[in-house]
Design a protein around this motif. Sequence first.
Motif, PDB file in Angstrom:
ATOM      1  N   CYS A 298       0.831  -1.214   0.000  1.00  0.00           N
ATOM      2  CA  CYS A 298       0.000   0.000   0.000  1.00  0.00           C
ATOM      3  C   CYS A 298       0.859   1.255   0.000  1.00  0.00           C
ATOM      4  CB  CYS A 298      -0.957  -0.007   1.187  1.00  0.00           C
ATOM      5  SG  CYS A 298      -2.258  -1.241   1.024  1.00  0.00           S
ATOM      6  N   ARG A 299       1.969   1.233   0.730  1.00  0.00           N
ATOM      7  CA  ARG A 299       2.873   2.393   0.724  1.00  0.00           C
ATOM      8  C   ARG A 299       3.484   2.602  -0.664  1.00  0.00           C
ATOM      9  NH1 ARG A 299       3.485   0.870   6.156  1.00  0.00           N
ATOM     10  NH2 ARG A 299       5.020  -0.745   5.756  1.00  0.00           N
ATOM     11  N   ARG A 300       3.893   1.504  -1.320  1.00  0.00           N
ATOM     12  CA  ARG A 300       4.453   1.628  -2.670  1.00  0.00           C
ATOM     13  C   ARG A 300       3.412   2.170  -3.641  1.00  0.00           C
ATOM     14  NH1 ARG A 300       6.448  -3.512  -1.586  1.00  0.00           N
ATOM     15  NH2 ARG A 300       5.092  -4.439  -3.151  1.00  0.00           N
ATOM     16  N   MET A 301       2.200   1.677  -3.533  1.00  0.00           N
ATOM     17  CA  MET A 301       1.132   2.159  -4.408  1.00  0.00           C
ATOM     18  C   MET A 301       0.845   3.638  -4.164  1.00  0.00           C
ATOM     19  SD  MET A 301       0.265  -0.054  -6.583  1.00  0.00           S
ATOM     20  CE  MET A 301      -1.175   0.786  -7.192  1.00  0.00           C
ATOM     21  N   ALA A 302       0.825   4.039  -2.900  1.00  0.00           N
ATOM     22  CA  ALA A 302       0.579   5.448  -2.570  1.00  0.00           C
ATOM     23  C   ALA A 302       1.662   6.334  -3.166  1.00  0.00           C
ATOM     24  CB  ALA A 302       0.500   5.627  -1.060  1.00  0.00           C
ATOM     25  N   ARG A 303       2.920   5.895  -3.084  1.00  0.00           N
ATOM     26  CA  ARG A 303       4.015   6.679  -3.673  1.00  0.00           C
ATOM     27  C   ARG A 303       3.855   6.772  -5.185  1.00  0.00           C
ATOM     28  NH1 ARG A 303       7.085   3.813   0.198  1.00  0.00           N
ATOM     29  NH2 ARG A 303       7.831   2.363  -1.395  1.00  0.00           N
ATOM     30  N   ALA A 304       3.456   5.679  -5.823  1.00  0.00           N
ATOM     31  CA  ALA A 304       3.282   5.689  -7.278  1.00  0.00           C
ATOM     32  C   ALA A 304       2.147   6.623  -7.683  1.00  0.00           C
ATOM     33  CB  ALA A 304       3.011   4.265  -7.782  1.00  0.00           C
ATOM     34  N   VAL A 305       1.045   6.571  -6.960  1.00  0.00           N
ATOM     35  CA  VAL A 305      -0.091   7.449  -7.259  1.00  0.00           C
ATOM     36  C   VAL A 305       0.301   8.905  -7.024  1.00  0.00           C
ATOM     37  CG1 VAL A 305      -2.419   8.102  -6.527  1.00  0.00           C
ATOM     38  CG2 VAL A 305      -1.850   5.692  -6.865  1.00  0.00           C
ATOM     39  N   GLU A 306       0.991   9.171  -5.918  1.00  0.00           N
ATOM     40  CA  GLU A 306       1.441  10.536  -5.616  1.00  0.00           C
ATOM     41  C   GLU A 306       2.337  11.070  -6.730  1.00  0.00           C
ATOM     42  OE1 GLU A 306       3.467  12.942  -1.926  1.00  0.00           O
ATOM     43  OE2 GLU A 306       3.971  10.836  -2.178  1.00  0.00           O
ATOM     44  N   TYR A 307       3.261  10.246  -7.210  1.00  0.00           N
ATOM     45  CA  TYR A 307       4.159  10.642  -8.293  1.00  0.00           C
ATOM     46  C   TYR A 307       3.371  10.971  -9.561  1.00  0.00           C
ATOM     47  CZ  TYR A 307       7.558  10.326 -12.037  1.00  0.00           C
ATOM     48  OH  TYR A 307       8.300  10.592 -13.152  1.00  0.00           O
ATOM     49  N   GLU A 308       2.444  10.095  -9.923  1.00  0.00           N
ATOM     50  CA  GLU A 308       1.668  10.313 -11.149  1.00  0.00           C
ATOM     51  C   GLU A 308       0.812  11.572 -11.050  1.00  0.00           C
ATOM     52  OE1 GLU A 308       2.063   8.827 -13.999  1.00  0.00           O
ATOM     53  OE2 GLU A 308       3.523   7.430 -13.163  1.00  0.00           O
ATOM     54  N   LEU A 309       0.185  11.800  -9.900  1.00  0.00           N
ATOM     55  CA  LEU A 309      -0.633  12.999  -9.731  1.00  0.00           C
ATOM     56  C   LEU A 309       0.224  14.261  -9.789  1.00  0.00           C
ATOM     57  CD1 LEU A 309      -3.165  11.853  -6.998  1.00  0.00           C
ATOM     58  CD2 LEU A 309      -3.606  12.228  -9.435  1.00  0.00           C
ATOM     59  N   ALA A 310       1.397  14.230  -9.167  1.00  0.00           N
ATOM     60  CA  ALA A 310       2.296  15.382  -9.223  1.00  0.00           C
ATOM     61  C   ALA A 310       2.735  15.650 -10.658  1.00  0.00           C
ATOM     62  CB  ALA A 310       3.505  15.149  -8.322  1.00  0.00           C
ATOM     63  N   SER A 311       2.984  14.590 -11.417  1.00  0.00           N
ATOM     64  CA  SER A 311       3.365  14.755 -12.823  1.00  0.00           C
ATOM     65  C   SER A 311       2.247  15.410 -13.612  1.00  0.00           C
ATOM     66  CB  SER A 311       3.715  13.403 -13.443  1.00  0.00           C
ATOM     67  OG  SER A 311       4.826  12.838 -12.797  1.00  0.00           O
ATOM     68  N   LEU A 312       1.023  14.985 -13.364  1.00  0.00           N
ATOM     69  CA  LEU A 312      -0.119  15.574 -14.063  1.00  0.00           C
ATOM     70  C   LEU A 312      -0.321  17.034 -13.684  1.00  0.00           C
ATOM     71  CD1 LEU A 312      -2.701  12.676 -13.912  1.00  0.00           C
ATOM     72  CD2 LEU A 312      -1.598  13.609 -15.955  1.00  0.00           C
ATOM     73  N   ARG A 313      -0.136  17.358 -12.414  1.00  0.00           N
ATOM     74  CA  ARG A 313      -0.330  18.737 -11.967  1.00  0.00           C
ATOM     75  C   ARG A 313       0.711  19.672 -12.559  1.00  0.00           C
ATOM     76  NH1 ARG A 313      -1.764  19.955  -6.078  1.00  0.00           N
ATOM     77  NH2 ARG A 313      -2.368  21.831  -7.155  1.00  0.00           N
ATOM     78  N   ALA A 314       1.846  19.140 -12.992  1.00  0.00           N
ATOM     79  CA  ALA A 314       2.898  19.962 -13.595  1.00  0.00           C
ATOM     80  C   ALA A 314       2.517  20.422 -15.007  1.00  0.00           C
ATOM     81  CB  ALA A 314       4.217  19.188 -13.621  1.00  0.00           C
ATOM     82  N   VAL A 315       1.522  19.768 -15.607  1.00  0.00           N
ATOM     83  CA  VAL A 315       1.068  20.118 -16.959  1.00  0.00           C
ATOM     84  C   VAL A 315      -0.088  21.111 -16.821  1.00  0.00           C
ATOM     85  CG1 VAL A 315       0.103  19.187 -19.104  1.00  0.00           C
ATOM     86  CG2 VAL A 315       1.725  17.822 -17.774  1.00  0.00           C
ATOM     87  N   PRO A 316      -0.047  22.213 -17.569  1.00  0.00           N
ATOM     88  CA  PRO A 316      -1.140  23.187 -17.484  1.00  0.00           C
ATOM     89  C   PRO A 316      -2.491  22.543 -17.806  1.00  0.00           C
ATOM     90  CG  PRO A 316       0.703  24.069 -18.742  1.00  0.00           C
ATOM     91  CD  PRO A 316       0.989  22.619 -18.499  1.00  0.00           C
ATOM     92  N   PRO A 317      -3.560  22.982 -17.128  1.00  0.00           N
ATOM     93  CA  PRO A 317      -4.885  22.371 -17.321  1.00  0.00           C
ATOM     94  C   PRO A 317      -5.352  22.310 -18.775  1.00  0.00           C
ATOM     95  CG  PRO A 317      -4.933  23.846 -15.453  1.00  0.00           C
ATOM     96  CD  PRO A 317      -3.596  24.034 -16.109  1.00  0.00           C
TER      97      PRO A 317
END
Length: 52
Positions: free
Chosen positions: A15-34
């Motif tokens: 669950c911790r590994r999955m949370a880190r992966a999801v956090e990384y992907e969401l941060a990557s998406l937020r770096a792209v303008p809407p």
Amino acid sequence: MAELPDAAEEAPEFCRRMARAVEYELASLRAVPPDERLALRTERFRRLGSAL
């Protein structure tokens, strides 16, 4: 192919590994303008429709 290590045998760490992966992907998406995210998503769904 077997999942190594088996997630059922180490659920908290999995669950911790999955949370880190999801956090990384969401941060990557937020770096792209809407507006760019919308354009990319629209194009992706258009390609899916044309593949049918």
